[in-house]
Write a protein that holds these residues in place. Structure first.
Motif, PDB file in Angstrom:
ATOM      1  N   LYS A   1      -8.599  -7.375   0.041  1.00 24.88           N
ATOM      2  CA  LYS A   1      -7.373  -7.333   0.837  1.00 24.88           C
ATOM      3  C   LYS A   1      -6.364  -6.436   0.141  1.00 24.88           C
ATOM      4  O   LYS A   1      -6.254  -6.440  -1.085  1.00 24.88           O
ATOM      5  N   SER A   2      -5.641  -5.645   0.948  1.00 22.98           N
ATOM      6  CA  SER A   2      -4.636  -4.737   0.402  1.00 22.98           C
ATOM      7  C   SER A   2      -3.243  -5.226   0.747  1.00 22.98           C
ATOM      8  O   SER A   2      -3.040  -5.971   1.722  1.00 22.98           O
ATOM      9  N   PHE A   3      -2.262  -4.801  -0.047  1.00 29.11           N
ATOM     10  CA  PHE A   3      -0.857  -5.140   0.165  1.00 29.11           C
ATOM     11  C   PHE A   3      -0.053  -3.851   0.026  1.00 29.11           C
ATOM     12  O   PHE A   3      -0.052  -3.217  -1.042  1.00 29.11           O
ATOM     13  N   SER A   4       0.619  -3.438   1.109  1.00 29.93           N
ATOM     14  CA  SER A   4       1.394  -2.204   1.119  1.00 29.93           C
ATOM     15  C   SER A   4       2.636  -2.396   1.969  1.00 29.93           C
ATOM     16  O   SER A   4       2.631  -3.202   2.916  1.00 29.93           O
ATOM     17  N   PRO A   5       3.722  -1.666   1.669  1.00 31.27           N
ATOM     18  CA  PRO A   5       4.923  -1.774   2.508  1.00 31.27           C
ATOM     19  C   PRO A   5       4.623  -1.361   3.949  1.00 31.27           C
ATOM     20  O   PRO A   5       3.958  -0.341   4.192  1.00 31.27           O
ATOM     21  N   ASN A   6       5.070  -2.165   4.895  1.00 29.40           N
ATOM     22  CA  ASN A   6       4.970  -1.856   6.330  1.00 29.40           C
ATOM     23  C   ASN A   6       3.530  -1.763   6.826  1.00 29.40           C
ATOM     24  O   ASN A   6       3.277  -1.154   7.872  1.00 29.40           O
ATOM     25  N   LYS A   7       2.581  -2.344   6.091  1.00 31.47           N
ATOM     26  CA  LYS A   7       1.193  -2.354   6.552  1.00 31.47           C
ATOM     27  C   LYS A   7       0.653  -3.767   6.388  1.00 31.47           C
ATOM     28  O   LYS A   7       0.146  -4.140   5.331  1.00 31.47           O
ATOM     29  N   THR A   8       0.807  -4.563   7.440  1.00 32.85           N
ATOM     30  CA  THR A   8       0.329  -5.942   7.414  1.00 32.85           C
ATOM     31  C   THR A   8      -0.520  -6.197   8.646  1.00 32.85           C
ATOM     32  O   THR A   8      -0.385  -5.539   9.677  1.00 32.85           O
ATOM     33  N   GLY A   9      -1.426  -7.149   8.506  1.00 29.19           N
ATOM     34  CA  GLY A   9      -2.345  -7.443   9.601  1.00 29.19           C
ATOM     35  C   GLY A   9      -3.505  -6.467   9.604  1.00 29.19           C
ATOM     36  O   GLY A   9      -3.310  -5.244   9.468  1.00 29.19           O
ATOM     37  N   ASP A  10      -4.704  -7.000   9.722  1.00 29.48           N
ATOM     38  CA  ASP A  10      -5.916  -6.180   9.706  1.00 29.48           C
ATOM     39  C   ASP A  10      -5.962  -5.299   8.447  1.00 29.48           C
ATOM     40  O   ASP A  10      -6.367  -4.140   8.481  1.00 29.48           O
ATOM     41  N   ASP A  11      -5.545  -5.901   7.322  1.00 27.95           N
ATOM     42  CA  ASP A  11      -5.464  -5.145   6.062  1.00 27.95           C
ATOM     43  C   ASP A  11      -6.482  -5.651   5.048  1.00 27.95           C
ATOM     44  O   ASP A  11      -6.196  -5.785   3.862  1.00 27.95           O
TER      45      ASP A  11
ATOM     46  N   VAL B   1       5.394   9.088  -0.318  1.00 28.98           N
ATOM     47  CA  VAL B   1       4.772   8.264  -1.359  1.00 28.98           C
ATOM     48  C   VAL B   1       5.218   6.818  -1.158  1.00 28.98           C
ATOM     49  O   VAL B   1       6.400   6.544  -0.926  1.00 28.98           O
ATOM     50  N   SER B   2       4.280   5.892  -1.265  1.00 36.71           N
ATOM     51  CA  SER B   2       4.614   4.476  -1.092  1.00 36.71           C
ATOM     52  C   SER B   2       5.203   3.906  -2.375  1.00 36.71           C
ATOM     53  O   SER B   2       4.899   4.382  -3.481  1.00 36.71           O
ATOM     54  N   LEU B   3       6.037   2.882  -2.222  1.00 39.09           N
ATOM     55  CA  LEU B   3       6.634   2.239  -3.388  1.00 39.09           C
ATOM     56  C   LEU B   3       5.576   1.525  -4.206  1.00 39.09           C
ATOM     57  O   LEU B   3       5.602   1.543  -5.441  1.00 39.09           O
ATOM     58  N   TYR B   4       4.616   0.884  -3.520  1.00 39.22           N
ATOM     59  CA  TYR B   4       3.543   0.189  -4.228  1.00 39.22           C
ATOM     60  C   TYR B   4       2.323   0.101  -3.330  1.00 39.22           C
ATOM     61  O   TYR B   4       2.391   0.256  -2.105  1.00 39.22           O
ATOM     62  N   ASN B   5       1.186  -0.136  -3.951  1.00 44.41           N
ATOM     63  CA  ASN B   5      -0.053  -0.453  -3.236  1.00 44.41           C
ATOM     64  C   ASN B   5      -0.874  -1.363  -4.128  1.00 44.41           C
ATOM     65  O   ASN B   5      -1.067  -1.082  -5.315  1.00 44.41           O
ATOM     66  N   ARG B   6      -1.344  -2.490  -3.544  1.00 46.20           N
ATOM     67  CA  ARG B   6      -2.087  -3.468  -4.325  1.00 46.20           C
ATOM     68  C   ARG B   6      -3.361  -3.846  -3.592  1.00 46.20           C
ATOM     69  O   ARG B   6      -3.394  -3.861  -2.356  1.00 46.20           O
ATOM     70  N   ASN B   7      -4.384  -4.143  -4.367  1.00 44.33           N
ATOM     71  CA  ASN B   7      -5.647  -4.611  -3.817  1.00 44.33           C
ATOM     72  C   ASN B   7      -6.133  -5.800  -4.621  1.00 44.33           C
ATOM     73  O   ASN B   7      -6.063  -5.798  -5.862  1.00 44.33           O
ATOM     74  N   LEU B   8      -6.644  -6.795  -3.903  1.00 41.66           N
ATOM     75  CA  LEU B   8      -7.202  -7.981  -4.542  1.00 41.66           C
ATOM     76  C   LEU B   8      -8.561  -8.232  -3.905  1.00 41.66           C
ATOM     77  O   LEU B   8      -8.690  -8.230  -2.666  1.00 41.66           O
TER      78      LEU B   8
END
Length: 735
Positions: free
Chosen positions: A439-449, A411-418
């Protein structure tokens, strides 16, 4: 691609310049305060009705939209401090003619019932509103409107109506509390239209004329309701909706003792203003919600099932309709998935004619196995109307895990979408479309997001064309949304032409061809999925439909795939598959007591195999009390070549299998307040038999008593897997 954007953007800009004048501005109905008390009994003998202005001389929509309707309808409106009153006299096509209805079931299927309903645009913005009506036997219809013509019938509120019949007509009379709808105080002009469907005469009509390629609920073609003075400003408007529940469930596979439960919870609805509502919920329960219809799943991606839970429905389009059907940053059914919802709040509605606001916060508990921790969900939506009927929207979604152990890697600590989107809707509804960026914001998932997409539709009487393209990044992550696949470009053009017979005696309403394709590309621009189809559809005046199609498919697998979706051997990543297929679909005329539909397809399949798919539904009604339905689906997958390693030797395994899905359903509507539904689903693919039976007694408007019984069995020997029974009492109390 730049040239394409330039052309499409110029089309959108031209829509900006289109006049915002209502197409049916000349259709005006005056409403005045009631001169005498109104009794809802279907007998329109009060002086208030005699003095009310009548909306009549309806225009035909189908089969032709160039003349007045043959069946006559008269509608009147009046009001007092508490309610807006509506009456409709629906004359029959001939004296003594009966009516066609499915049952007394609430929120019936529009095309299968003789019915009348009104669409009410309380902000006169041609985009959002409410719908109220009934079928000829008195079953109620109510829904919240969005996107200028769509109606969410899962929305439910408190109002009264009655329908009576005689040899010459049926009469609908209703009282709709001002507290049940949202409107801006001080406005003395609403949009309004009235729709009538008479299946005996094969005629759909409306008071303010609507072109036949659009639904009769299209708010772009609503007329004008002029008040003699602004509608009353509601005083204290607070509704408390508690529930009490008791029941038990037993898991026979683990042989545990039955688990008994008693729960109390409920909702509170507070009208912050006459157009803005605050909804609160504590320990909500949704055990009475209709069971999802099972399907045979031969797709590589997750299936979509719509939201039915009442708390999430009012102004739900602000949140759930952002993006596209397969590209949603927010999907409310992700909240409370196999975990309890502890409490939540939602503020939503209109700030004024041009601005809409939605804010929601939900708190869930941990799952019984503690794999999923407690989580908080926050959603913020803001929408601004621009030009005639278009709007610009922004959406923010946040999912936050609470007290997540460092050892929990699932389970991820957080997930955000704007995201931001522009929704195009021209004043005449012929041009519609959407542009969206997220655009999404997640731990350890950056670039092409991120993701972006564009959609444009042209819908005229004869020509329909549609273009959509999408890009979804490899790391785009919408954990509270519905995005079945990632890392692709997509192009999806469609074009249709409609022929309208000029001979009035022709049994055909319209017919025509359609050509379309859907292609997915990888990041290097290479096609990885492609489907091209050609179809021809014939719509008959009796509302039956016949369609035939041929298609070509190509798939390059990006992950191992079991072509039966039943836990068998898988085809390897990177393998190519292509096939041709053809099919036919037929739906019978809805006015018969016996109705049916049939769908068949045959052609190739993965691994050089073949697939035969047959699907049908038969229904018979003893109107208006009993509706019997039998759904059948059969799939035969033959000679699919699945190379597999056995004892380190690669062998060709020929897969042959078949799946049945059988789903009989019985709906008994003793009255329009007492319903019984039982639904059996035998799903050979998922190896499950499900029985769901529900009794609902609506003892007061929007107040119910439910008794729900559920069983799940193994199909081989009908051994019980689990069983549950729930008794639930709800009460709608206006403070």
């Amino acid at each position: 691609m730049k040239k394409l954007y330039t052309v499409l953007l110029s089309l959108i800009f031209s829509s900006f310049l289109a006049s915002a004048q209502k197409k049916n501005e000349a259709f005006q109905l005056h409403i005045q305060r009631a001169s005498s008390p109104i009794r809802i009994d279907g007998i329109l003998n009060e002086s208030s009705w005699q003095n009310a202005e009548a909306a009549k001389d309806f225009y035909m929509i189908t089969p032709m939209d160039t003349s007045h309707a043959n069946v006559k309808t008269e509608v009147r409106l009046t009001y007092d401090d508490q309610n807006i009153y509506m009456s409709a006299i629906c004359y029959k096509s001939e004296k003594g003619a009966g009516y066609v209805v499915e049952s007394l079931k609430r929120d019936f299927t529009f095309g299968k019932n003789d019915n009348f309903f009104a669409v009410i645009d309380t902000f006169d913005d041609m985009t959002n509103g409410f719908s109220f009506g009934a079928n000829a036997a008195g079953a109620q219809w109510d829904g919240q409107m969005f996107e200028g013509g769509s109606i969410n019938l899962n929305w439910d509120n408190k109002w009264n109506s009655i329908t009576i019949n005689d040899d010459e007509k049926w009469v609908f009379e209703a009282a709709i509390p001002f507290k049940s709808i949202r409107y801006k105080a001080g406005i003395d002009r609403w949009g309004i239209n009235f729709s009538r469907l008479d299946l005996k005469a094969n005629e759909k009509s409306a008071w303010a004329p609507v072109p036949r390629q659009f639904p009769s609920a299209s708010l772009a073609y609503a007329g004008v309701l002029l008040w003699d003075s602004p509608p009353p400003t509601p005083k204290t408007n607070i509704s408390v909706i508690p529930y009490f529940l008791t029941g038990f469930n037993k898991n026979y596979q683990t042989d545990q003792s039955p688990s008994y439960k008693t729960e109390v919870g409920g909702d509170v609805k507070i009208a912050v203003t006459s157009s803005m509502n605050l909804d609160l919920t504590v320990n909500p329960d949704f055990s009475q919600v209709d069971v999802d219809r099972q399907v045979t799943n031969l797709d590589r991606y997750e299936l979509f099932f719509p939201e039915r839970r009442q708390f999430f429905l009012e102004n739900g389009d602000l949140f759930d309709n952002f993006g596209f059907a397969n590209l949603r940053p927010f999907f409310s059914r992700r909240i409370g998935l196999n975990v309890p919802i502890r409490y939540g709040a939602r503020l939503s509605g209109k700030l004024n004619k041009n601005w809409r606001l939605g804010v929601m916060d939900m708190q869930t508990g941990a799952s019984p196995d503690n794999i999923t921790p407690a989580q908080n969900f926050t959603v913020f939506a803001l929408q601004r109307r621009v030009f005639a009927r278009s709007n610009i929207s922004a959406l923010f979604v946040n999912k936050q895990s609470i007290d997540l152990p460092d050892t929990n890697k699932t389970v991820s600590l957080y997930n955000r979408n704007l995201g931001i989107e522009y929704n195009l809707a021209s004043s005449n509804n012929i041009w519609t479309g959407k542009m969206v960026y997220m655009k999404s914001f997640s731990p350890n998932k950056t670039g092409d997001d991120f993701t972006h997409a564009f959609d444009i539709v042209y819908n005229a009487k004869k020509w329909f064309w549609h273009w959509r393209h999408e890009y979804v990044g490899t790391n785009y992550n919408a954990e509270v949304g519905y995005v079945p696949r990632k890392g692709y470009y997509k192009a999806n053009p469609t074009i249709t032409y409609n022929f309208y017979p000029k001979t009035p005696s022709s049994p055909i309403f319209l017919h025509g061809p359609s050509l379309g394709s859907t292609t997915f590309f990888d990041k290097k621009g290479k096609a990885i999925d492609h489907e091209t189809y050609f179809s021809y559809t014939v719509n008959f005046k009796d509302r039956s439909l016949l369609s035939g199609w041929v298609a070509y498919d190509y798939v390059k697998l990006l992950a191992p795939f079991d072509p039966t979706n039943s836990g068998g051997d898988t085809l390897a990543t990177g393998t190519d598959h292509s096939w041709k297929a053809f099919g036919v679909d037929y739906t019978s005329r809805p006015r018969g007591l016996f109705t049916y539909l049939f769908s068949g397809r045959y052609g190739g399949y993965y691994g050089n195999g073949s697939r035969l798919g047959l699907k049908g539904e038969m229904g018979y009604r003893f109107q208006p009390y009993v509706s019997l339905t039998l759904g059948l689906e059969y799939n035969n997958i033959d000679n699919v070549n699945v190379p597999v390693k056995r004892d380190e030797v690669l062998k060709n395994n020929m897969v042959n299998t078949e799946f049945w899905l059988i789903s009989p359903r019985v709906d008994v509507t003793f009255t329009n307040k007492l319903f019984f539904t039982t639904y059996l689903q035998y799903n050979q693919q998922s190896k499950n038999v499900n029985l769901n039976a529900r009794v609902q007694w609506r003892y007061k408007p929007a107040s119910d008593l439910f008794l729900v019984y559920t069983d799940n069995y193994l199909p081989e020997n009908f051994y019980i897997k689990n069983r549950a029974i729930v008794l639930k009492f709800t009460y709608w109390w206006n403070v």
